[in-house]
Design a protein around this motif. Structure first.
Motif, PDB file in Angstrom:
ATOM      1  N   GLN A  43      -4.607 -11.897  -4.470  1.00  0.00           N
ATOM      2  CA  GLN A  43      -3.830 -12.366  -5.612  1.00  0.00           C
ATOM      3  C   GLN A  43      -4.256 -11.708  -6.933  1.00  0.00           C
ATOM      4  OE1 GLN A  43      -1.139 -14.479  -5.528  1.00  0.00           O
ATOM      5  NE2 GLN A  43      -1.273 -14.280  -3.296  1.00  0.00           N
ATOM      6  N   LEU A  44      -5.536 -11.727  -7.210  1.00  0.00           N
ATOM      7  CA  LEU A  44      -6.024 -11.199  -8.487  1.00  0.00           C
ATOM      8  C   LEU A  44      -6.414  -9.725  -8.424  1.00  0.00           C
ATOM      9  CD1 LEU A  44      -8.229 -14.244  -9.629  1.00  0.00           C
ATOM     10  CD2 LEU A  44      -5.879 -13.684 -10.324  1.00  0.00           C
ATOM     11  N   GLY A  45      -6.777  -9.247  -7.250  1.00  0.00           N
ATOM     12  CA  GLY A  45      -7.154  -7.847  -7.111  1.00  0.00           C
ATOM     13  C   GLY A  45      -8.474  -7.488  -7.761  1.00  0.00           C
ATOM     14  N   TRP A  46      -9.347  -8.471  -7.918  1.00  0.00           N
ATOM     15  CA  TRP A  46     -10.642  -8.217  -8.560  1.00  0.00           C
ATOM     16  C   TRP A  46     -11.671  -7.608  -7.610  1.00  0.00           C
ATOM     17  CZ3 TRP A  46     -11.458 -13.428 -11.689  1.00  0.00           C
ATOM     18  CH2 TRP A  46     -10.498 -13.479 -12.705  1.00  0.00           C
ATOM     19  N   ALA A  47     -11.474  -7.760  -6.319  1.00  0.00           N
ATOM     20  CA  ALA A  47     -12.460  -7.283  -5.358  1.00  0.00           C
ATOM     21  C   ALA A  47     -11.755  -6.841  -4.086  1.00  0.00           C
ATOM     22  CB  ALA A  47     -13.487  -8.378  -5.036  1.00  0.00           C
ATOM     23  N   ARG A  48     -12.431  -6.041  -3.295  1.00  0.00           N
ATOM     24  CA  ARG A  48     -11.904  -5.623  -2.000  1.00  0.00           C
ATOM     25  C   ARG A  48     -12.055  -6.764  -0.998  1.00  0.00           C
ATOM     26  NH1 ARG A  48     -11.998   0.089  -0.648  1.00  0.00           N
ATOM     27  NH2 ARG A  48     -12.665  -0.578   1.424  1.00  0.00           N
ATOM     28  N   THR A  49     -11.087  -6.885  -0.108  1.00  0.00           N
ATOM     29  CA  THR A  49     -11.165  -7.943   0.904  1.00  0.00           C
ATOM     30  C   THR A  49     -12.117  -7.586   2.030  1.00  0.00           C
ATOM     31  OG1 THR A  49      -9.221  -6.999   2.005  1.00  0.00           O
ATOM     32  CG2 THR A  49      -8.843  -8.777   0.423  1.00  0.00           C
ATOM     33  N   THR A  50     -12.389  -6.310   2.222  1.00  0.00           N
ATOM     34  CA  THR A  50     -13.374  -5.864   3.206  1.00  0.00           C
ATOM     35  C   THR A  50     -14.293  -4.841   2.559  1.00  0.00           C
ATOM     36  OG1 THR A  50     -11.887  -4.122   4.046  1.00  0.00           O
ATOM     37  CG2 THR A  50     -11.857  -6.257   5.182  1.00  0.00           C
TER      38      THR A  50
END
Length: 309
Positions: A158-165
């Protein structure tokens, strides 16, 4: 001090021997043949099976296997995985990643948990105190995998602040979100422990004496209240560092972190006894070292504690 350290090291020797023996026994006493498990759905050549048994000393009595393994540890050799790779190389590749992950989580705990607990304890019964207690209760009640998936969705998608992996090489920036997730449950414990300790210490006689002498809150809070409240907190942080290292399995799996937890989980699924035993043995050694360091910190935090005979 030197005598105290020596006694603690000597006390750690039987603990190390006992725990490694129990670990080795529990892993290799499990039903099933780990060598035959390497050939699922096939009938391996008996000569190959015999060679593998001899290579991993599985043809020896259990006690002999244990002493061979113990001798290898004393020489710094943890043996081979069933794929033929040196376990030392696997540890050298995966342990630094997990150590960075646990270090980031511990840093988050030490800063945010103690700070929130201190403010909450000093403002007992106020809005900040009630809010922090409610948040900590929520974090304690949620399973770690739920927190991980929510963090991935909110901060990653949603926010794109961090990588999901975590990307190749496990850069530190990619480990921040998994570290926060890993530390979430322990944060609640640290915050509550600090709060309770601050409330208790703030009501002691020496704190009232410090105020009666005219010392400012800026002097009393960090020197007299916080410092004397950190004994139980430091104890928890010390033991929790080992827990963070071992308990990173779920977090590493969800965020695809190439660390010890992931490797250990895969080794358990494959029935690789040498890898499982060696990884857990390293964790035992870390626990012993961290506990010794925590004991030594007591004297620095509280001058009333002395290492006497």
């Amino acid at each position: 001090m030197t005598g105290y350290i020596l006694r603690r090291v000597l006390q750690a020797i039987p603990v190390f021997l006992g725990t490694t023996f129990l670990i080795y026994f529990m892993v290799f006493a499990m039903p099933g043949d780990p060598i035959l498990a390497l050939f699922p759905g096939r009938s391996p050549d008996p000569a190959v099976v015999a060679q593998l048994r001899a290579q991993y000393h599985l043809d020896q009595p259990f006690i002999v296997q244990y002493f061979i393994y113990l001798g290898g540890i004393l020489q710094g050799n943890f043996g081979l995985t069933f794929s033929g790779e040196a376990i030392n190389d696997v540890l050298a590749r995966t342990f630094p990643v997990t150590a960075r992950l646990a270090g980031l989580a511990l840093t988050f705990l030490a800063i945010s948990g103690i700070l929130v607990g201190l403010v909450s304890g000093l403002r007992k019964g106020k809005l900040f105190d009630a809010t922090s207690l409610a948040v900590s209760l929520l974090l304690i009640s949620l399973p770690i995998f739920v927190i991980a998936f929510v963090a991935q969705f909110v901060f990653g998608i949603q926010l794109g602040w961090a990588r999901t992996t975590v990307g190749s090489g496990a850069p530190t920036a990619d480990l921040i979100l998994p570290a926060v997730v890993l530390a979430s449950a322990s944060f609640a414990q640290i915050m509550r422990l600090t709060r309770a300790s601050v409330i208790e210490t703030a009501g002691l006689d020496f704190v009232r004496t410090a105020y009666s002498k005219g010392l400012s809150r800026g002097r009393v809070i960090p020197v007299h209240i916080l410092r004397n409240s950190l004994i139980p907190v430091v104890t928890y942080l010390g033991t929790d560092f080992g827990t963070l290292l071992v308990g990173a399995t779920i977090t590493e799996g969800i965020f695809n972190v190439p660390g010890v937890g992931n490797t250990l989980f895969q080794a358990i699924k494959r029935g690789e006894g040498p890898t499982v035993v060696s990884f857990v043995t390293v964790m035992v050694l870390l626990y012993l070292v961290v506990n010794l360091l925590v004991d030594l910190l007591y004297g620095l935090l509280d001058p009333r504690i002395r290492y006497v005979k």
